[in-house]
Design a protein around this motif. Structure first.
Motif, PDB file in Angstrom:
ATOM      1  N   GLN A  92       0.837  -1.204   0.000  1.00 51.86           N
ATOM      2  CA  GLN A  92       0.000   0.000   0.000  1.00 51.86           C
ATOM      3  C   GLN A  92       0.877   1.262   0.000  1.00 51.86           C
ATOM      4  OE1 GLN A  92      -2.154  -1.151   3.533  1.00 51.86           O
ATOM      5  NE2 GLN A  92      -4.089  -1.261   2.389  1.00 51.86           N
ATOM      6  N   GLU A 139       2.181   1.794  -3.435  1.00 55.58           N
ATOM      7  CA  GLU A 139       1.141   2.326  -4.331  1.00 55.58           C
ATOM      8  C   GLU A 139       0.957   3.826  -4.116  1.00 55.58           C
ATOM      9  OE1 GLU A 139      -2.350  -0.003  -3.547  1.00 55.58           O
ATOM     10  OE2 GLU A 139      -1.480  -1.824  -4.406  1.00 55.58           O
ATOM     11  N   ILE A 140       0.926   4.245  -2.859  1.00 53.76           N
ATOM     12  CA  ILE A 140       0.771   5.672  -2.548  1.00 53.76           C
ATOM     13  C   ILE A 140       1.964   6.444  -3.102  1.00 53.76           C
ATOM     14  CG2 ILE A 140       0.709   7.370  -0.666  1.00 53.76           C
ATOM     15  CD1 ILE A 140      -0.841   5.233   0.973  1.00 53.76           C
ATOM     16  N   ARG A 161       1.640   6.838  -6.831  1.00 52.62           N
ATOM     17  CA  ARG A 161       0.642   7.847  -7.208  1.00 52.62           C
ATOM     18  C   ARG A 161       1.213   9.253  -7.023  1.00 52.62           C
ATOM     19  NH1 ARG A 161      -3.055   3.872  -5.306  1.00 52.62           N
ATOM     20  NH2 ARG A 161      -2.993   4.526  -3.134  1.00 52.62           N
ATOM     21  N   ASN A 188      -6.143  10.108 -10.327  1.00 50.06           N
ATOM     22  CA  ASN A 188      -5.900   8.904  -9.544  1.00 50.06           C
ATOM     23  C   ASN A 188      -5.452   9.267  -8.127  1.00 50.06           C
ATOM     24  OD1 ASN A 188      -5.637   6.099  -9.104  1.00 50.06           O
ATOM     25  ND2 ASN A 188      -3.483   6.170  -9.638  1.00 50.06           N
ATOM     26  N   ALA A 204      -8.487  10.746  -6.329  1.00 54.30           N
ATOM     27  CA  ALA A 204      -9.481   9.710  -6.037  1.00 54.30           C
ATOM     28  C   ALA A 204      -9.052   8.836  -4.861  1.00 54.30           C
ATOM     29  CB  ALA A 204      -9.713   8.842  -7.277  1.00 54.30           C
ATOM     30  N   HIS A 205      -7.767   8.577  -4.731  1.00 51.50           N
ATOM     31  CA  HIS A 205      -7.275   7.717  -3.648  1.00 51.50           C
ATOM     32  C   HIS A 205      -6.945   8.486  -2.368  1.00 51.50           C
ATOM     33  CE1 HIS A 205      -6.673   4.815  -6.936  1.00 51.50           C
ATOM     34  NE2 HIS A 205      -6.838   3.922  -5.974  1.00 51.50           N
ATOM     35  N   THR A 225      -8.702   7.376   1.017  1.00 47.20           N
ATOM     36  CA  THR A 225      -8.253   6.058   1.462  1.00 47.20           C
ATOM     37  C   THR A 225      -6.790   6.119   1.908  1.00 47.20           C
ATOM     38  OG1 THR A 225      -9.770   5.009  -0.083  1.00 47.20           O
ATOM     39  CG2 THR A 225      -7.992   3.645   0.771  1.00 47.20           C
ATOM     40  N   ASP A 226      -5.964   6.774   1.082  1.00 45.31           N
ATOM     41  CA  ASP A 226      -4.539   6.876   1.419  1.00 45.31           C
ATOM     42  C   ASP A 226      -4.332   7.622   2.726  1.00 45.31           C
ATOM     43  OD1 ASP A 226      -4.054   5.560  -0.962  1.00 45.31           O
ATOM     44  OD2 ASP A 226      -3.267   7.333  -2.019  1.00 45.31           O
TER      45      ASP A 226
END
Length: 144
Positions: free
Chosen positions: A7, A10-11, A14, A57, A60-61, A64-65
């Protein structure tokens, strides 16, 4: 919820793919929903500026991030607090432990001295027994 390495990667991806920050929100009422950076406009509704897919992106995240990052930060903060408390307790008990060890050393020395005294007394008693068994009772004449 703890943030996994995947995770976090991924952050990071982005963030790397998006327009570099810092980003700023427009301050003029007509542009208050616009977002811009030193590197250009990120988005400005009604201006015809197209939001890039990488910026979209990231946006949008973001909830959550940020939720995951905050949860992980809180967990780390709590762990740090626990570790600080543990160190403080260890420090308190170290003082008590050191004092108890010093008392134990003193007691061990006292016991060793008493054991030597007991051995000496046993030698005196044994010598007295030997003397008495050799007929020394008559030589005492009741004064022993």
């Amino acid at each position: 919820m703890r943030l996994t390495d995947a995770q976090a990667a991924e952050i990071a991806a982005r963030l790397k793919a998006a327009t570099p920050g810092p980003w700023h929100q427009g301050t003029i009422p007509m542009t208050s929903s616009s977002i811009y950076s030193e590197h250009g406009i990120v988005t400005m509704p009604g201006s015809g500026a197209v939001l890039s897919s990488t910026n979209a992106n990231l946006i949008a995240h973001a909830p959550t991030d940020l939720t995951a990052l905050l949860a992980d930060w809180r967990a780390m903060r709590d762990l740090l607090s626990t570790m600080k408390l543990s160190l403080a307790i260890d420090s308190i008990f170290k003082t008590e432990r050191d004092a108890a060890l010093e008392r134990a050393r003193k007691y061990a020395n006292q016991i060793a001295q008493l054991e030597q005294q007991v051995k000496a007394m046993r030698r005196v008693v044994e010598a007295a027994r030997s003397h008495l068994s050799a007929g020394a009772v008559e030589s005492c004449a009741g004064n022993c």
